[in-house]
Scaffold this active site. Structure first.
Site, PDB file in Angstrom:
ATOM      1  CG  ASN A   1      48.267  29.099  56.042  1.00  0.00           C
ATOM      2  OD1 ASN A   1      47.739  28.136  55.507  1.00  0.00           O
ATOM      3  ND2 ASN A   1      47.563  30.098  56.537  1.00  0.00           N
TER       4      ASN A   1
ATOM      5  CD  GLU B   1      46.925  31.722  60.653  1.00  0.00           C
ATOM      6  OE1 GLU B   1      46.096  31.763  61.592  1.00  0.00           O
ATOM      7  OE2 GLU B   1      46.711  32.240  59.545  1.00  0.00           O
TER       8      GLU B   1
ATOM      9  CB  CYS C   1      53.682  31.980  54.036  1.00  0.00           C
ATOM     10  SG  CYS C   1      53.262  33.680  54.425  1.00  0.00           S
TER      11      CYS C   1
ATOM     12  CD  GLU D   1      52.829  31.062  49.459  1.00  0.00           C
ATOM     13  OE1 GLU D   1      52.729  30.932  50.700  1.00  0.00           O
ATOM     14  OE2 GLU D   1      52.081  31.796  48.811  1.00  0.00           O
TER      15      GLU D   1
ATOM     16  CB  CYS E   1      53.215  37.499  51.280  1.00  0.00           C
ATOM     17  SG  CYS E   1      54.485  36.541  52.146  1.00  0.00           S
TER      18      CYS E   1
HETATM   19  N1  THU Z   1      49.785  33.294  53.862  1.00  0.00           N
HETATM   20  C1  THU Z   1      50.436  32.324  53.165  1.00  0.00           C
HETATM   21  O1  THU Z   1      50.491  31.162  53.586  1.00  0.00           O
HETATM   22  N2  THU Z   1      51.035  32.684  52.016  1.00  0.00           N
HETATM   23  C2  THU Z   1      51.059  33.942  51.494  1.00  0.00           C
HETATM   24  O2  THU Z   1      51.734  34.199  50.501  1.00  0.00           O
HETATM   25  C3  THU Z   1      50.260  34.986  52.133  1.00  0.00           C
HETATM   26  C4  THU Z   1      49.679  34.673  53.446  1.00  0.00           C
HETATM   27  C5  THU Z   1      49.172  32.932  55.147  1.00  0.00           C
HETATM   28  C6  THU Z   1      49.848  33.537  56.338  1.00  0.00           C
HETATM   29  C7  THU Z   1      48.732  33.575  57.337  1.00  0.00           C
HETATM   30  O3  THU Z   1      48.681  32.312  58.013  1.00  0.00           O
HETATM   31  C8  THU Z   1      47.479  33.729  56.498  1.00  0.00           C
HETATM   32  O4  THU Z   1      47.835  33.373  55.178  1.00  0.00           O
HETATM   33  C9  THU Z   1      46.898  35.134  56.498  1.00  0.00           C
HETATM   34  O5  THU Z   1      47.859  36.074  56.153  1.00  0.00           O
END
Ligand code: THU
Length: 160
Positions: free
Chosen positions: A62, A64, A73, A75, A112
């Site tokens: 991920n 940010e 994310c 994935e 998610c």
């Molecule tokens: N996140 C993912 O990388 N994958 C998911 O399926 C859910 C959330 C990340 C996004 C963000 O950087 C952190 O987790 C918190 O939501």
């Protein structure tokens, strides 16, 4: 009026060591790339590793952003990279590992909704299922035989 029931099935492994050697290798790649996540805001790190039909493993973590919705994310980072660089090679499996810097994540962390939608697109594109394995930082691993199992009532190209 009629009631419609959708059922879904998963496999649960008690721990990583119950997985086949090949699946352990894929999850290990997800764990390694998880450590490279850029997650200064959530302190929640996710790694994804995709096994392609030709044996290549494509990874993503991920990423940010101070403008929160601009982040991505793990994935989708991984699957868009696989789609962009290996457009004609089928995706066999995706392994996902998630951990928090502030607590121990012992339950399997499923992708998610937005990531499910993105993975569905590639499953449709290649007309074959993408096996999914997901876990927290430690503990049980869930296996879903395809994306559809975790997004049974979905929007896809047939809806257009
Ligand atoms: N996140 C993912 O990388 N994958 C998911 O399926 C859910 C959330 C990340 C996004 C963000 O950087 C952190 O987790 C918190 O939501």
């Amino acid at each position: 009026m009629k009631e419609i029931k959708l059922t879904t099935t998963f496999l649960e492994y008690q721990s990583l060591s119950e997985l086949s050697a090949k699946d352990q290798e894929l999850m290990q790649a997800a764990i390694e790339v998880r450590k490279k996540a850029y997650a200064p805001y959530s302190q929640f790190r996710v790694g994804a590793a995709i096994l392609l039909e030709d044996g290549t493993i494509v990874v993503g973590s991920n990423q940010e952003n101070a403008a929160f919705p601009s982040g991505l994310c793990a994935e989708r980072t991984a699957i868009f990279y696989a789609g962009a660089t290996h457009p004609n090679v089928a995706m066999v499996s995706i392994a996902i590992s998630a951990s928090s810097d502030v607590k121990t994540t012992t339950t399997p962390i499923p992708p998610c909704g937005a990531c499910r939608q993105a993975i569905l697109e590639y499953e449709d594109k290649q007309a074959r299922p993408i096996r999914m394995l997901f876990m927290g930082a430690e503990g049980a691993v869930i296996e879903s035989p395809s994306l559809i199992n975790i997004l049974p009532f979905h929007f896809d190209k047939n809806s257009l």
